[in-house]
Design an enzyme around this catalytic site. Sequence first.
Site, PDB file in Angstrom:
ATOM      1  N   HIS A 110       0.866  -1.194   0.000  1.00 38.87           N
ATOM      2  CA  HIS A 110       0.000   0.000   0.000  1.00 38.87           C
ATOM      3  C   HIS A 110       0.896   1.235   0.000  1.00 38.87           C
ATOM      4  CE1 HIS A 110      -3.790   2.183   1.488  1.00 38.87           C
ATOM      5  NE2 HIS A 110      -2.880   3.114   1.261  1.00 38.87           N
ATOM      6  N   HIS A 132       1.544   5.396  -1.665  1.00 39.52           N
ATOM      7  CA  HIS A 132       1.173   6.580  -2.457  1.00 39.52           C
ATOM      8  C   HIS A 132       2.436   7.174  -3.064  1.00 39.52           C
ATOM      9  CE1 HIS A 132      -2.950   6.794  -0.807  1.00 39.52           C
ATOM     10  NE2 HIS A 132      -2.373   6.242   0.249  1.00 39.52           N
ATOM     11  N   LEU A 133       2.470   7.243  -4.380  1.00 39.21           N
ATOM     12  CA  LEU A 133       3.639   7.828  -5.059  1.00 39.21           C
ATOM     13  C   LEU A 133       3.343   9.204  -5.631  1.00 39.21           C
ATOM     14  CD1 LEU A 133       5.186   4.798  -7.024  1.00 39.21           C
ATOM     15  CD2 LEU A 133       6.136   5.971  -5.022  1.00 39.21           C
ATOM     16  N   LYS A 168      -9.191  -0.402  -5.850  1.00 40.08           N
ATOM     17  CA  LYS A 168      -9.246   0.270  -4.548  1.00 40.08           C
ATOM     18  C   LYS A 168     -10.612   0.889  -4.300  1.00 40.08           C
ATOM     19  CE  LYS A 168      -7.957   2.147  -0.730  1.00 40.08           C
ATOM     20  NZ  LYS A 168      -6.748   2.518  -0.037  1.00 40.08           N
ATOM     21  N   HIS A 208     -10.429   0.933   1.869  1.00 44.95           N
ATOM     22  CA  HIS A 208     -10.223   1.924   2.937  1.00 44.95           C
ATOM     23  C   HIS A 208     -11.424   1.777   3.865  1.00 44.95           C
ATOM     24  CE1 HIS A 208      -8.706   5.829   4.607  1.00 44.95           C
ATOM     25  NE2 HIS A 208      -9.893   5.728   5.168  1.00 44.95           N
ATOM     26  N   HIS A 250      -4.503  -0.783   5.883  1.00 43.47           N
ATOM     27  CA  HIS A 250      -4.066  -0.024   7.060  1.00 43.47           C
ATOM     28  C   HIS A 250      -5.016  -0.150   8.264  1.00 43.47           C
ATOM     29  CE1 HIS A 250      -6.832   2.739   5.151  1.00 43.47           C
ATOM     30  NE2 HIS A 250      -5.952   3.192   4.288  1.00 43.47           N
ATOM     31  N   ASP A 309       1.498   2.591   3.539  1.00 39.56           N
ATOM     32  CA  ASP A 309       0.660   3.776   3.360  1.00 39.56           C
ATOM     33  C   ASP A 309       1.516   5.039   3.412  1.00 39.56           C
ATOM     34  OD1 ASP A 309      -1.615   5.174   2.784  1.00 39.56           O
ATOM     35  OD2 ASP A 309      -2.420   5.133   4.809  1.00 39.56           O
TER      36      ASP A 309
HETATM   37  O1  DOR Z   1      -3.342   9.333   5.760  1.00 36.04           O
HETATM   38  C1  DOR Z   1      -3.710   9.051   4.642  1.00 36.04           C
HETATM   39  N1  DOR Z   1      -3.192   9.645   3.555  1.00 36.04           N
HETATM   40  N2  DOR Z   1      -4.681   8.146   4.484  1.00 36.04           N
HETATM   41  C2  DOR Z   1      -5.223   7.894   3.298  1.00 36.04           C
HETATM   42  O2  DOR Z   1      -6.105   7.072   3.239  1.00 36.04           O
HETATM   43  C3  DOR Z   1      -4.811   8.651   2.105  1.00 36.04           C
HETATM   44  C4  DOR Z   1      -3.468   9.172   2.246  1.00 36.04           C
HETATM   45  C5  DOR Z   1      -3.112  10.208   1.201  1.00 36.04           C
HETATM   46  O3  DOR Z   1      -3.389   9.992   0.034  1.00 36.04           O
HETATM   47  O4  DOR Z   1      -2.523  11.226   1.578  1.00 36.04           O
HETATM   48 ZN    ZN Z   2      -3.334   5.075   1.635  1.00 35.29          ZN
END
Ligand code: DOR
Ligand code: ZN
Length: 346
Positions: free
Chosen positions: A14, A16-17, A100, A137, A175, A248
């Site tokens: 999991h 985020h890029l 997702k 989520h 998460h 995450d």
């Molecule tokens: O803390 C988080 N940041 N939870 C998420 O579900 C998304 C993520 C984000 O994209 O910044």
């Molecule tokens: Zn996330």
Amino acid sequence: MTQTLTLRRPDDWHLHLRDGAMLQGVLPETARHFGRAIIMPNLVPPVVTGAQAAAYRERILTALPEGADFTPLMTLYLTEDTDPADVAAAHASGLITAVKLYPAGATTNSASGVTDFDRIRPVLEKMAQIGLPLCVHGEVTNPTVDIFDREAVFIDRVLDPLRRATPGLKVVMEHITTADGVDYVQSANGNLGATITTHHLIINRNHILVGGIKPHYYCLPVAKREAHRVALVRAATSGDARFFLGTDSAPHADPAKESACGCAGVFSASNTLSCLAEVFDVQNALDRLEGFTSLHGPAFYGLPPNDATLTLTKGAPVTYPAKIDTGAGPVTLFDPGFPLHWRVSS
Ligand code: DOR
Ligand code: ZN
């Protein structure tokens, strides 16, 4: 005596890029240690079609440092208008590894998520048929539900009914932050796994709020009370293959975090393995670290573990920069709040 620990190269289930300058800045931090990662699709606009996922994948591959050994595993962002045929085609071509589900409004860039869960039934049926996992989520967005209860309520009101209605569907609770999440995963008989982040193994809600508000510890789902953190540590270090690492890691430039209305997200890509080794070491569970970081995830997704290895060495505390500079601004790295004795040595 030097202590070393060699693991199969880890994966991040999991991540985020982002895109553009932020992608360019953060991707090397993940590619340095991880073989693969499930790439979250909550861009602006979100990655909803196979064509968008293919284009995003190309942008990630282009941003990779020379010689990096890293494969992005793409996902589609589920909306009420998602076409089951497009999802099936993207899966059949090998382009996507998961879909997702964001409840609309649950978190960063989730406005296009799902409000009426009946409307996604045909996609879920198709996914169950073709064996494509759904990453969830797991928080309700109902304003009357307290933010600290949103995961537990989601399990009862949304996730359990959804799984009962589509029994063949493989689901990853992303998460998890509560003992309720741990219990639910352990009570299920098959087709359910959960990712656990590095930071939720380390911080509880006091870290965010006591002695002044700490925006860099704010994420969603928000960290809960200590008993929940302890349950997560137990699950992660138990050797139970239903639990695996999903960092995450979610970068936001510092001004967006250090604000009157700060963004949710903890950036932990750079020091995650040092943090995890410390957590597992304290629990006398270093022999279970490889399962959590490198074996359980691939097994759940039906993929082979990585062939390459990664070695950690224990010694004097290792330091990491407090923040990394990206073309999109500085991004503060997760501070575990204790010394890290394990460094990635090769
Ligand atoms: O803390 C988080 N940041 N939870 C998420 O579900 C998304 C993520 C984000 O994209 O910044
Ligand atoms: Zn996330």
